[in-house]
Scaffold this motif. Structure first.
Motif, PDB file in Angstrom:
ATOM      1  N   ASP A 138     -23.208 -14.017 -10.755  1.00  0.00           N
ATOM      2  CA  ASP A 138     -24.327 -14.511  -8.941  1.00  0.00           C
ATOM      3  C   ASP A 138     -25.688 -14.863  -8.349  1.00  0.00           C
ATOM      4  O   ASP A 138     -26.072 -14.845  -7.487  1.00  0.00           O
ATOM      5  CB  ASP A 138     -23.818 -13.233  -7.917  1.00  0.00           C
ATOM      6  CG  ASP A 138     -22.016 -12.625  -7.337  1.00  0.00           C
ATOM      7  OD1 ASP A 138     -21.377 -13.924  -7.742  1.00  0.00           O
ATOM      8  OD2 ASP A 138     -21.708 -12.276  -6.660  1.00  0.00           O
ATOM      9  N   ILE A 139     -26.079 -14.691  -9.723  1.00  0.00           N
ATOM     10  CA  ILE A 139     -27.817 -14.739 -10.041  1.00  0.00           C
ATOM     11  C   ILE A 139     -27.794 -16.656  -9.149  1.00  0.00           C
ATOM     12  O   ILE A 139     -28.920 -16.560  -8.900  1.00  0.00           O
ATOM     13  CB  ILE A 139     -28.237 -14.221 -10.654  1.00  0.00           C
ATOM     14  CG1 ILE A 139     -28.364 -12.914 -11.317  1.00  0.00           C
ATOM     15  CG2 ILE A 139     -29.891 -14.450 -10.889  1.00  0.00           C
ATOM     16  CD1 ILE A 139     -29.177 -11.499 -10.710  1.00  0.00           C
ATOM     17  N   ALA A 140     -27.149 -17.116 -10.427  1.00  0.00           N
ATOM     18  CA  ALA A 140     -27.579 -18.204 -10.201  1.00  0.00           C
ATOM     19  C   ALA A 140     -27.631 -18.523  -8.049  1.00  0.00           C
ATOM     20  O   ALA A 140     -27.881 -19.488  -8.498  1.00  0.00           O
ATOM     21  CB  ALA A 140     -26.757 -19.141 -10.592  1.00  0.00           C
ATOM     22  N   GLU A 141     -26.795 -17.982  -7.597  1.00  0.00           N
ATOM     23  CA  GLU A 141     -26.800 -18.307  -5.874  1.00  0.00           C
ATOM     24  C   GLU A 141     -27.542 -17.683  -5.438  1.00  0.00           C
ATOM     25  O   GLU A 141     -27.152 -18.214  -4.051  1.00  0.00           O
ATOM     26  CB  GLU A 141     -25.069 -18.132  -6.109  1.00  0.00           C
ATOM     27  CG  GLU A 141     -24.403 -19.436  -6.342  1.00  0.00           C
ATOM     28  CD  GLU A 141     -22.902 -17.935  -7.027  1.00  0.00           C
ATOM     29  OE1 GLU A 141     -22.426 -17.565  -5.964  1.00  0.00           O
ATOM     30  OE2 GLU A 141     -22.523 -18.202  -8.219  1.00  0.00           O
ATOM     31  N   LEU A 142     -27.780 -16.765  -5.609  1.00  0.00           N
ATOM     32  CA  LEU A 142     -29.468 -16.733  -4.649  1.00  0.00           C
ATOM     33  C   LEU A 142     -30.218 -17.089  -4.295  1.00  0.00           C
ATOM     34  O   LEU A 142     -30.795 -18.392  -4.704  1.00  0.00           O
ATOM     35  CB  LEU A 142     -30.566 -15.028  -5.916  1.00  0.00           C
ATOM     36  CG  LEU A 142     -29.573 -13.830  -6.243  1.00  0.00           C
ATOM     37  CD1 LEU A 142     -30.507 -13.295  -6.653  1.00  0.00           C
ATOM     38  CD2 LEU A 142     -28.729 -13.125  -4.783  1.00  0.00           C
ATOM     39  N   ARG A 147     -33.950 -15.745  -6.706  1.00  0.00           N
ATOM     40  CA  ARG A 147     -33.801 -16.015  -8.444  1.00  0.00           C
ATOM     41  C   ARG A 147     -34.702 -16.046  -9.305  1.00  0.00           C
ATOM     42  O   ARG A 147     -34.887 -16.144 -10.545  1.00  0.00           O
ATOM     43  CB  ARG A 147     -33.015 -16.837  -7.778  1.00  0.00           C
ATOM     44  CG  ARG A 147     -32.771 -17.491  -9.751  1.00  0.00           C
ATOM     45  CD  ARG A 147     -31.603 -19.273  -8.998  1.00  0.00           C
ATOM     46  NE  ARG A 147     -32.811 -19.780  -8.681  1.00  0.00           N
ATOM     47  CZ  ARG A 147     -32.223 -20.786  -7.842  1.00  0.00           C
ATOM     48  NH1 ARG A 147     -30.775 -21.073  -7.597  1.00  0.00           N
ATOM     49  NH2 ARG A 147     -32.676 -21.787  -7.668  1.00  0.00           N
ATOM     50  N   ASP A 148     -35.984 -17.152  -8.410  1.00  0.00           N
ATOM     51  CA  ASP A 148     -37.329 -18.018  -8.997  1.00  0.00           C
ATOM     52  C   ASP A 148     -38.916 -16.631  -9.347  1.00  0.00           C
ATOM     53  O   ASP A 148     -39.287 -16.880 -10.449  1.00  0.00           O
ATOM     54  CB  ASP A 148     -37.491 -19.013  -8.420  1.00  0.00           C
ATOM     55  CG  ASP A 148     -36.093 -19.952  -8.612  1.00  0.00           C
ATOM     56  OD1 ASP A 148     -34.782 -19.411  -9.735  1.00  0.00           O
ATOM     57  OD2 ASP A 148     -35.989 -21.305  -8.211  1.00  0.00           O
ATOM     58  N   HIS A 152     -35.105 -10.802 -12.925  1.00  0.00           N
ATOM     59  CA  HIS A 152     -34.121 -10.061 -12.967  1.00  0.00           C
ATOM     60  C   HIS A 152     -33.238  -8.865 -13.601  1.00  0.00           C
ATOM     61  O   HIS A 152     -32.267  -8.335 -13.460  1.00  0.00           O
ATOM     62  CB  HIS A 152     -32.896 -11.028 -13.244  1.00  0.00           C
ATOM     63  CG  HIS A 152     -33.282 -13.111 -13.198  1.00  0.00           C
ATOM     64  ND1 HIS A 152     -32.508 -13.780 -13.654  1.00  0.00           N
ATOM     65  CD2 HIS A 152     -34.117 -13.246 -12.031  1.00  0.00           C
ATOM     66  CE1 HIS A 152     -32.821 -14.775 -12.853  1.00  0.00           C
ATOM     67  NE2 HIS A 152     -33.374 -14.354 -12.310  1.00  0.00           N
ATOM     68  N   LYS A 156     -29.419  -7.748 -12.107  1.00  0.00           N
ATOM     69  CA  LYS A 156     -28.486  -7.788 -12.854  1.00  0.00           C
ATOM     70  C   LYS A 156     -28.062  -6.709 -13.130  1.00  0.00           C
ATOM     71  O   LYS A 156     -28.497  -5.534 -13.217  1.00  0.00           O
ATOM     72  CB  LYS A 156     -28.693  -8.898 -13.733  1.00  0.00           C
ATOM     73  CG  LYS A 156     -28.607  -9.685 -13.481  1.00  0.00           C
ATOM     74  CD  LYS A 156     -29.344 -10.662 -15.383  1.00  0.00           C
ATOM     75  CE  LYS A 156     -28.124 -10.607 -16.211  1.00  0.00           C
ATOM     76  NZ  LYS A 156     -28.727 -11.421 -16.978  1.00  0.00           N
TER      77      LYS A 156
END
Ligand code: GLN
Length: 227
Positions: A138-142, A147-148, A152, A156
C-alpha cells in the motif's frame, strides 16, 4: 514556497511540529506526529491516573513524541525508555528530551522491535507503541507528501502490515510486569486482527478505543501473568 508546491511537508521545512500541545523537533528521518496518535497518549495517561510511580517503554519511538507527551503529563517519579532501531530517531528523541527538560526521566536505547528484547532493560508497567503498520503493497498508494518524504522504515509493516504487532507481542511481552499493559496504535481496519494477536499470546481484558474520527485506533490489554 516551491518546496511546499513540490509536496514537501511543512513539518520538514520548519523542522518542528506540534503534538499534544507540545512542539517537537523533527528531521525527515522520523515520522511526523499525527493527531490520531494523541489517542494513544490519552489511553496511556488514563492507565497512570491512579499511579505515582512506574516505568514506561515507548517502542518504535521515532521523534519520541508519545513517550514525551506521557512524561510531560505525569509525575517526576515516572520514567520512560525510548527504543528505536533508527539511530537518527534516537538522536531526534534525545533532542526532544533536552527540549522538554526530560533527560533525567527518559533514556533512548537502540532496539529492534522485531527482535527479542534486551533483558537488561528491566520490566515495565506500560508499553506504548505506534509501530510501522502500512502493508508493504500500500506504500505506493499513500499521499505523495507521505510516500515521497516520510521514512518508509517508519511506515512499512510487512506484507499484511501486522509484522510489528506479532513480533512485539511475542518478543516484548516478557518486558512487562504482572498486571502490566501493552497499548498499540493500529491502522484503519487492523483493530480486530491486533486484538486476536494479543489474545493469542496471553493478553486479557483487551479493549479497543476509537480516535476523534471514530476510527478504532488503540488496542490495549493486560498481561495478568508475568513470563
Ligand atoms: N498513520 C500513519 C499514516 O497513515 C502511519 C503510521 C504508522 O505506520 N505507524 O501515514
Amino acid at each position: 514556497k516551491s518546496r511546499r508546491l513540490k509536496g514537501e511537508p511543512l513539518a520538514h521545512i520548519i523542522g518542528e511540529w506540534d503534538f499534544y500541545s507540545l512542539t517537537f523537533t523533527l528531521t525527515p528521518g522520523v515520522l511526523i506526529p499525527r493527531p490520531d496518535t494523541e489517542t494513544l497518549v490519552d489511553a496511556g495517561l488514563a492507565f497512570f491516573s491512579r499511579r505515582e510511580r512506574g516505568r514506561i517503554l515507548d517502542l518504535c519511538c521515532g521523534s519520541g513524541c508519545v513517550g514525551i507527551a506521557l512524561l510531560k503529563n505525569l509525575p517526576d517519579t515516572i520514567s520512560c525508555v525510548f527504543a528505536d532501531t533508527s539511530e537518527e530517531a534516537l538522536a531526534v528523541t534525545k533532542e526532544n528530551l533536552v527540549r522538554h527538560r526530560l533527560t533525567f526521566r527518559g533514556l533512548p536505547v537502540a532496539q529492534n522491535a522485531l527482535e527479542s528484547c534486551d533483558q537488561a532493560l528491566g520490566k515495565f508497567n506500560l508499553i506504548v507503541s505506534n509501530p510501522p503498520y502500512i502493508p508493504d503493497g500500500d506504500i505506493a498508494e499513500l499521499d505523495a507528501s507521505v510516500r515521497d518524504y516520510e521514512p518508509h522504515l517508519a511506515l512499512k509493516g510487512g506484507a499484511d502490515g501486522l509484522d510489528f504487532y506479532r513480533a512485539i507481542c511475542e518478543n516484548w511481552r516478557g518486558a512487562l510486569r504482572t498486571g502490566g499493559r501493552l497499548y498499540f496504535e493500529v491502522g484503519i481496519g487492523q483493530a480486530d486482527d491486533v486484538l486476536r494477536i494479543m489474545r493469542a499470546v496471553g493478553f486479557g481484558d483487551i479493549e479497543v478505543i476509537p480516535d476523534l474520527n471514530g476510527i478504532p485506533r488503540v488496542v490495549w490489554g493486560i498481561l495478568h501473568t508475568e513470563i
